[in-house]
Design a protein around this motif. Structure first.
Motif, PDB file in Angstrom:
ATOM      1  N   ASN A 182       0.831  -1.209   0.000  1.00 14.54           N
ATOM      2  CA  ASN A 182       0.000   0.000   0.000  1.00 14.54           C
ATOM      3  C   ASN A 182       0.865   1.259   0.000  1.00 14.54           C
ATOM      4  O   ASN A 182       0.572   2.220  -0.716  1.00 14.54           O
ATOM      5  CB  ASN A 182      -0.953   0.011   1.188  1.00 14.54           C
ATOM      6  N   VAL A 183       1.921   1.256   0.791  1.00 18.03           N
ATOM      7  CA  VAL A 183       2.840   2.401   0.827  1.00 18.03           C
ATOM      8  C   VAL A 183       3.474   2.588  -0.551  1.00 18.03           C
ATOM      9  O   VAL A 183       3.580   3.715  -1.048  1.00 18.03           O
ATOM     10  CB  VAL A 183       3.916   2.216   1.918  1.00 18.03           C
ATOM     11  N   GLU A 184       3.874   1.495  -1.189  1.00 17.39           N
ATOM     12  CA  GLU A 184       4.470   1.587  -2.517  1.00 17.39           C
ATOM     13  C   GLU A 184       3.492   2.199  -3.519  1.00 17.39           C
ATOM     14  O   GLU A 184       3.868   3.059  -4.326  1.00 17.39           O
ATOM     15  CB  GLU A 184       4.906   0.202  -3.000  1.00 17.39           C
ATOM     16  N   GLN A 185       2.233   1.805  -3.449  1.00 20.95           N
ATOM     17  CA  GLN A 185       1.223   2.370  -4.345  1.00 20.95           C
ATOM     18  C   GLN A 185       1.048   3.869  -4.096  1.00 20.95           C
ATOM     19  O   GLN A 185       0.892   4.654  -5.039  1.00 20.95           O
ATOM     20  CB  GLN A 185      -0.112   1.651  -4.161  1.00 20.95           C
ATOM     21  N   GLN A 186       1.090   4.277  -2.827  1.00 23.63           N
ATOM     22  CA  GLN A 186       0.963   5.696  -2.501  1.00 23.63           C
ATOM     23  C   GLN A 186       2.141   6.491  -3.048  1.00 23.63           C
ATOM     24  O   GLN A 186       1.962   7.570  -3.619  1.00 23.63           O
ATOM     25  CB  GLN A 186       0.843   5.879  -0.992  1.00 23.63           C
ATOM     26  N   PHE A 187       3.361   5.980  -2.899  1.00 22.86           N
ATOM     27  CA  PHE A 187       4.536   6.657  -3.440  1.00 22.86           C
ATOM     28  C   PHE A 187       4.454   6.734  -4.965  1.00 22.86           C
ATOM     29  O   PHE A 187       4.793   7.760  -5.558  1.00 22.86           O
ATOM     30  CB  PHE A 187       5.833   5.967  -3.017  1.00 22.86           C
ATOM     31  N   ASP A 188       4.017   5.654  -5.605  1.00 24.75           N
ATOM     32  CA  ASP A 188       3.884   5.652  -7.062  1.00 24.75           C
ATOM     33  C   ASP A 188       2.887   6.721  -7.516  1.00 24.75           C
ATOM     34  O   ASP A 188       3.139   7.446  -8.477  1.00 24.75           O
ATOM     35  CB  ASP A 188       3.438   4.280  -7.574  1.00 24.75           C
ATOM     36  N   LEU A 189       1.763   6.825  -6.815  1.00 21.16           N
ATOM     37  CA  LEU A 189       0.757   7.833  -7.148  1.00 21.16           C
ATOM     38  C   LEU A 189       1.331   9.236  -6.994  1.00 21.16           C
ATOM     39  O   LEU A 189       1.175  10.088  -7.872  1.00 21.16           O
ATOM     40  CB  LEU A 189      -0.482   7.661  -6.270  1.00 21.16           C
ATOM     41  N   LEU A 190       2.010   9.483  -5.888  1.00 15.16           N
ATOM     42  CA  LEU A 190       2.609  10.804  -5.673  1.00 15.16           C
ATOM     43  C   LEU A 190       3.624  11.148  -6.754  1.00 15.16           C
ATOM     44  O   LEU A 190       3.650  12.278  -7.261  1.00 15.16           O
ATOM     45  CB  LEU A 190       3.274  10.865  -4.296  1.00 15.16           C
ATOM     46  N   ARG A 191       4.460  10.192  -7.129  1.00 14.72           N
ATOM     47  CA  ARG A 191       5.455  10.445  -8.180  1.00 14.72           C
ATOM     48  C   ARG A 191       4.786  10.770  -9.514  1.00 14.72           C
ATOM     49  O   ARG A 191       5.219  11.670 -10.238  1.00 14.72           O
ATOM     50  CB  ARG A 191       6.390   9.247  -8.329  1.00 14.72           C
ATOM     51  N   ARG A 192       3.713  10.025  -9.847  1.00 11.19           N
ATOM     52  CA  ARG A 192       3.003  10.302 -11.096  1.00 11.19           C
ATOM     53  C   ARG A 192       2.372  11.689 -11.075  1.00 11.19           C
ATOM     54  O   ARG A 192       2.423  12.419 -12.065  1.00 11.19           O
ATOM     55  CB  ARG A 192       1.937   9.241 -11.350  1.00 11.19           C
ATOM     56  N   LEU A 193       1.777  12.072  -9.947  1.00 12.21           N
ATOM     57  CA  LEU A 193       1.150  13.386  -9.845  1.00 12.21           C
ATOM     58  C   LEU A 193       2.173  14.508  -9.946  1.00 12.21           C
ATOM     59  O   LEU A 193       1.928  15.526 -10.592  1.00 12.21           O
ATOM     60  CB  LEU A 193       0.368  13.505  -8.529  1.00 12.21           C
ATOM     61  N   VAL A 194       3.323  14.344  -9.336  1.00  8.08           N
ATOM     62  CA  VAL A 194       4.364  15.368  -9.388  1.00  8.08           C
ATOM     63  C   VAL A 194       4.901  15.502 -10.806  1.00  8.08           C
ATOM     64  O   VAL A 194       5.136  16.613 -11.286  1.00  8.08           O
ATOM     65  CB  VAL A 194       5.493  15.055  -8.383  1.00  8.08           C
ATOM     66  N   ARG A 195       5.087  14.391 -11.494  1.00  7.13           N
ATOM     67  CA  ARG A 195       5.593  14.446 -12.876  1.00  7.13           C
ATOM     68  C   ARG A 195       4.588  15.119 -13.802  1.00  7.13           C
ATOM     69  O   ARG A 195       4.958  15.839 -14.721  1.00  7.13           O
ATOM     70  CB  ARG A 195       5.897  13.044 -13.393  1.00  7.13           C
ATOM     71  N   ARG A 196       3.303  14.895 -13.547  1.00  6.46           N
ATOM     72  CA  ARG A 196       2.264  15.452 -14.405  1.00  6.46           C
ATOM     73  C   ARG A 196       2.115  16.956 -14.196  1.00  6.46           C
ATOM     74  O   ARG A 196       1.888  17.708 -15.132  1.00  6.46           O
ATOM     75  CB  ARG A 196       0.922  14.782 -14.114  1.00  6.46           C
ATOM     76  N   ASP A 197       2.232  17.403 -12.966  1.00 11.35           N
ATOM     77  CA  ASP A 197       2.007  18.814 -12.645  1.00 11.35           C
ATOM     78  C   ASP A 197       3.146  19.311 -11.770  1.00 11.35           C
ATOM     79  O   ASP A 197       3.000  19.430 -10.558  1.00 11.35           O
ATOM     80  CB  ASP A 197       0.668  18.969 -11.938  1.00 11.35           C
ATOM     81  N   PRO A 198       4.296  19.635 -12.378  1.00 16.32           N
ATOM     82  CA  PRO A 198       5.428  20.088 -11.569  1.00 16.32           C
ATOM     83  C   PRO A 198       5.095  21.379 -10.840  1.00 16.32           C
ATOM     84  O   PRO A 198       4.273  22.169 -11.310  1.00 16.32           O
ATOM     85  CB  PRO A 198       6.542  20.309 -12.589  1.00 16.32           C
ATOM     86  N   PRO A 199       5.721  21.599  -9.689  1.00 15.93           N
ATOM     87  CA  PRO A 199       5.457  22.823  -8.941  1.00 15.93           C
ATOM     88  C   PRO A 199       5.846  24.059  -9.750  1.00 15.93           C
ATOM     89  O   PRO A 199       6.751  24.023 -10.574  1.00 15.93           O
ATOM     90  CB  PRO A 199       6.320  22.700  -7.691  1.00 15.93           C
ATOM     91  N   ASP A 200       5.119  25.145  -9.515  1.00 15.86           N
ATOM     92  CA  ASP A 200       5.419  26.408 -10.184  1.00 15.86           C
ATOM     93  C   ASP A 200       6.735  26.954  -9.696  1.00 15.86           C
ATOM     94  O   ASP A 200       7.099  26.797  -8.527  1.00 15.86           O
ATOM     95  CB  ASP A 200       4.325  27.439  -9.905  1.00 15.86           C
ATOM     96  N   ASP A 201       7.434  27.632 -10.581  1.00 18.05           N
ATOM     97  CA  ASP A 201       8.683  28.319 -10.214  1.00 18.05           C
ATOM     98  C   ASP A 201       8.296  29.684  -9.678  1.00 18.05           C
ATOM     99  O   ASP A 201       7.765  30.522 -10.405  1.00 18.05           O
ATOM    100  CB  ASP A 201       9.579  28.432 -11.441  1.00 18.05           C
ATOM    101  N   PRO A 202       8.560  29.960  -8.394  1.00 22.07           N
ATOM    102  CA  PRO A 202       8.150  31.243  -7.811  1.00 22.07           C
ATOM    103  C   PRO A 202       8.784  32.446  -8.505  1.00 22.07           C
ATOM    104  O   PRO A 202       8.213  33.517  -8.536  1.00 22.07           O
ATOM    105  CB  PRO A 202       8.595  31.162  -6.350  1.00 22.07           C
ATOM    106  N   GLU A 203       9.952  32.271  -9.111  1.00 22.56           N
ATOM    107  CA  GLU A 203      10.616  33.394  -9.781  1.00 22.56           C
ATOM    108  C   GLU A 203       9.895  33.782 -11.073  1.00 22.56           C
ATOM    109  O   GLU A 203       9.975  34.926 -11.511  1.00 22.56           O
ATOM    110  CB  GLU A 203      12.075  33.042 -10.059  1.00 22.56           C
TER     111      GLU A 203
END
Length: 68
Positions: free
Chosen positions: A43-64
């Motif tokens: 279950n933890v592995e699935q959660q990490f996989d989901l988080l990685r996919r979400l981060v790759r899809r929508d990278p954080p905005d660059d504040p600059e």
């Protein structure tokens, strides 16, 4: 020869750090064995996989980029 088992804490660290690619063949085998027998770690592995996919899809905005 005794093979030391991985704990759930060890597995969570490995999954979090993404270290499974840097492990030896024996260590990867120990990780796979643990994952087969431990539903909580799967279950933890699935959660990490989901988080990685979400981060790759929508990278954080660059504040600059938003600076006036």
């Amino acid at each position: 020869m005794t093979v030391e088992k991985l704990t759930c804490k060890d597995v969570a660290r490995i999954l979090s750090d993404g270290l499974d690619e840097e492990m030896t063949a024996a260590e990867r085998a120990r990780l796979r064995v643990h994952m087969v027998i431990c539903e909580a770690c799967r279950n933890v592995e699935q959660q990490f996989d989901l988080l990685r996919r979400l981060v790759r899809r929508d990278p954080p905005d660059d504040p600059e980029e938003k600076a006036p």
